[in-house]
Design an enzyme around this catalytic site. Structure first.
Site, mmCIF file in Angstrom:
data_model
loop_
_atom_site.group_PDB
_atom_site.id
_atom_site.type_symbol
_atom_site.label_atom_id
_atom_site.label_comp_id
_atom_site.label_asym_id
_atom_site.label_seq_id
_atom_site.Cartn_x
_atom_site.Cartn_y
_atom_site.Cartn_z
ATOM 1 N N GLY A 10 0.871 -1.145 0.082
ATOM 2 C CA GLY A 10 0.035 0.025 0.065
ATOM 3 C C GLY A 10 0.878 1.182 -0.070
ATOM 4 N N VAL A 12 1.364 3.742 2.222
ATOM 5 C CA VAL A 12 1.910 3.900 3.425
ATOM 6 C C VAL A 12 3.251 3.096 3.754
ATOM 7 C CG1 VAL A 12 1.986 4.132 6.012
ATOM 8 C CG2 VAL A 12 0.034 5.154 4.614
ATOM 9 N N LEU A 101 -1.578 1.916 12.646
ATOM 10 C CA LEU A 101 -1.931 3.180 12.256
ATOM 11 C C LEU A 101 -3.658 3.231 12.363
ATOM 12 C CD1 LEU A 101 0.193 3.362 9.202
ATOM 13 C CD2 LEU A 101 0.413 4.477 11.540
ATOM 14 N N GLY A 102 -4.047 4.423 12.847
ATOM 15 C CA GLY A 102 -5.374 4.634 12.956
ATOM 16 C C GLY A 102 -5.621 5.630 11.892
ATOM 17 N N SER A 103 -6.632 6.593 11.973
ATOM 18 C CA SER A 103 -7.203 7.449 10.991
ATOM 19 C C SER A 103 -7.928 8.592 11.677
ATOM 20 C CB SER A 103 -8.265 6.900 10.119
ATOM 21 O OG SER A 103 -8.789 7.464 9.513
ATOM 22 N N SER A 104 -7.916 9.587 11.131
ATOM 23 C CA SER A 104 -8.492 10.793 11.811
ATOM 24 C C SER A 104 -9.992 10.841 11.674
ATOM 25 C CB SER A 104 -8.173 12.339 10.959
ATOM 26 O OG SER A 104 -8.554 12.286 9.712
ATOM 27 N N CYS A 105 -10.599 9.855 10.943
ATOM 28 C CA CYS A 105 -11.903 9.642 10.839
ATOM 29 C C CYS A 105 -12.477 9.007 12.333
ATOM 30 C CB CYS A 105 -12.486 8.828 9.580
ATOM 31 S SG CYS A 105 -11.945 6.966 9.912
ATOM 32 N N TYR A 132 -15.636 2.122 8.610
ATOM 33 C CA TYR A 132 -14.335 2.161 8.678
ATOM 34 C C TYR A 132 -14.023 2.552 9.876
ATOM 35 C CZ TYR A 132 -9.558 3.382 7.143
ATOM 36 O OH TYR A 132 -8.235 3.757 7.160
ATOM 37 N N LYS A 136 -11.628 1.271 13.081
ATOM 38 C CA LYS A 136 -10.069 1.911 13.656
ATOM 39 C C LYS A 136 -10.092 2.031 14.988
ATOM 40 C CE LYS A 136 -7.526 2.156 9.901
ATOM 41 N NZ LYS A 136 -6.148 1.752 9.686
ATOM 42 N N CYS A 160 -3.265 12.440 9.792
ATOM 43 C CA CYS A 160 -4.288 13.093 8.986
ATOM 44 C C CYS A 160 -4.405 12.491 7.865
ATOM 45 C CB CYS A 160 -4.034 14.678 8.892
ATOM 46 S SG CYS A 160 -2.493 14.814 7.948
ATOM 47 N N LEU A 162 -3.991 11.451 3.926
ATOM 48 C CA LEU A 162 -2.640 11.363 3.271
ATOM 49 C C LEU A 162 -2.597 11.207 1.693
ATOM 50 C CD1 LEU A 162 -1.455 8.286 5.443
ATOM 51 C CD2 LEU A 162 -0.788 10.594 5.681
ATOM 52 N N HIS A 175 -8.853 8.436 -2.421
ATOM 53 C CA HIS A 175 -8.927 9.661 -1.658
ATOM 54 C C HIS A 175 -9.123 10.757 -2.445
ATOM 55 C CE1 HIS A 175 -7.835 6.923 1.628
ATOM 56 N NE2 HIS A 175 -8.906 7.294 2.347
ATOM 57 N N LYS A 183 -8.772 13.464 -12.067
ATOM 58 C CA LYS A 183 -9.797 14.089 -12.696
ATOM 59 C C LYS A 183 -9.641 15.140 -13.544
ATOM 60 C CE LYS A 183 -14.425 15.769 -10.700
ATOM 61 N NZ LYS A 183 -15.010 15.932 -9.540
#
Length: 305
Positions: A10, A12, A101-105, A132, A136, A160, A162, A175, A183
């Site tokens: 992945g 990261v 590794l977590g997430s800001s969500c 998700y 986490k 935050c 990434l 993301h 796009k």
């Protein structure tokens, strides 16, 4: 140092491998064919064979807002299963140091910004990625409980948003920044005059170049005892969605107009993490937004297309 890494293919994971190897660490990042994260016995066995100094868990089912809305069960179940197996498998294998590794969500949708680590579980989650986020939070809590009960050092780093090298550029799965890069690059090639933006574009997000996160992770290994159980990793400021579109447009050479599709969801109004604990450890990110987008766009052109 010997590092056992999940999610080595992945974004990261690849950044961690590149940086850690460069700095002399030995990294073992088994592929999906080599390691079945759905099997705790397989996880335990692989970790026991390698005997790492630290386990870093960066594997996960990830995606943007569209993917999370479409498959909340998959995002919840698969990420909980992986997190549970890695934490318990590492513990059974005798590993005392682990980075999850977590997430800001993980933070409540209505929490005041900047988001402090103590705010986790202090309110309801953002519905568009709730599955998700629950996974986490659960994994972070398992790491915290295990550390409290058995004296190990299993810690959760909460980055935050990434973007960067080895990102996903599929507009249906990626993301925001990589999705916008593709796009707008497509818009330039197709000579489009107008590109749509989901929502009013006023929601604010904090994005960090993934190589900077890898740099913090490797940096923290020599200060691991000083790292708190949960720690935010970020750049300390945020930008609006409109500003990100404008920054990418400048990098890819898109000169058309933007229209807002107010029928589409925009997610939380702001997600800015408090980086005071990170700063106390003596680390700060190196990559500006302009430089990070430039590097990511170059990667997209050279490695993806």
């Amino acid at each position: 140092m010997k590092i056992f890494l999940t999610g080595g293919t992945g974004m990261v994971g690849r950044n961690i491998i590149a940086l850690a190897t460069q700095q002399g660490h030995e990294v073992y990042a088994p592929s999906r064919q080599e390691l079945n994260l759905a099997s705790i016995n397989d996880v335990k066995e692989k970790i026991e064979i390698f005997q790492p100094d630290v386990v870093i868990h960066s594997a996960g089912l990830v995606g943007g807002i569209q993917a999370n809305i479409a498959a909340p069960y998959d995002f919840c179940f698969e990420n909980i299963q992986m997190g549970m197996n890695i934490i318990q498998g590492a513990f059974l294998a005798g590993v005392t140091n682990l980075i999850n590794l977590g997430s800001s969500c993980m933070y409540p949708r209505f929490a005041s910004n900047p988001l402090k680590e103590e705010m986790v579980l202090q309110g309801e989650l953002e519905p568009t990625n709730e599955g998700y986020a629950i996974a986490k939070v659960a994994t972070a809590k398992l790491a915290e409980y295990l550390s409290q009960q058995y004296g190990v050092s299993y810690k959760t780093y909460i980055p935050c948003n990434l973007y960067g090298y080895w990102d996903k550029f599929d507009p249906n799965k990626s993301h925001m920044i990589p999705a916008v890069i593709r796009k707008l690059d497509d818009a330039v090639k197709q000579e489009l005059d107008v590109v749509d933006i989901w929502g009013d574009g006023l929601a604010r997000r904090e994005f960090m170049f993934a190589e900077d996160l890898a740099d913090f992770i490797v940096y923290s290994l020599s200060k691991f005892e000083q790292v708190p159980n949960n720690i935010n990793i970020g750049i300390g400021r945020d930008y609006s969605i409109n500003e990100y579109y404008q920054a990418v447009a400048k990098s890819v050479g898109y000169n058309g107009k933007f229209e807002h599709d107010l029928s589409k969801p925009a997610g939380m109004k702001q997600k800015l993490v408090d980086i005071s604990k990170q700063t106390q450890l003596g680390w700060s990110p190196n990559t500006s937004l302009e430089m990070g987008i430039k590097k990511t766009y170059e990667f997209y052109l050279n490695e993806v297309l």
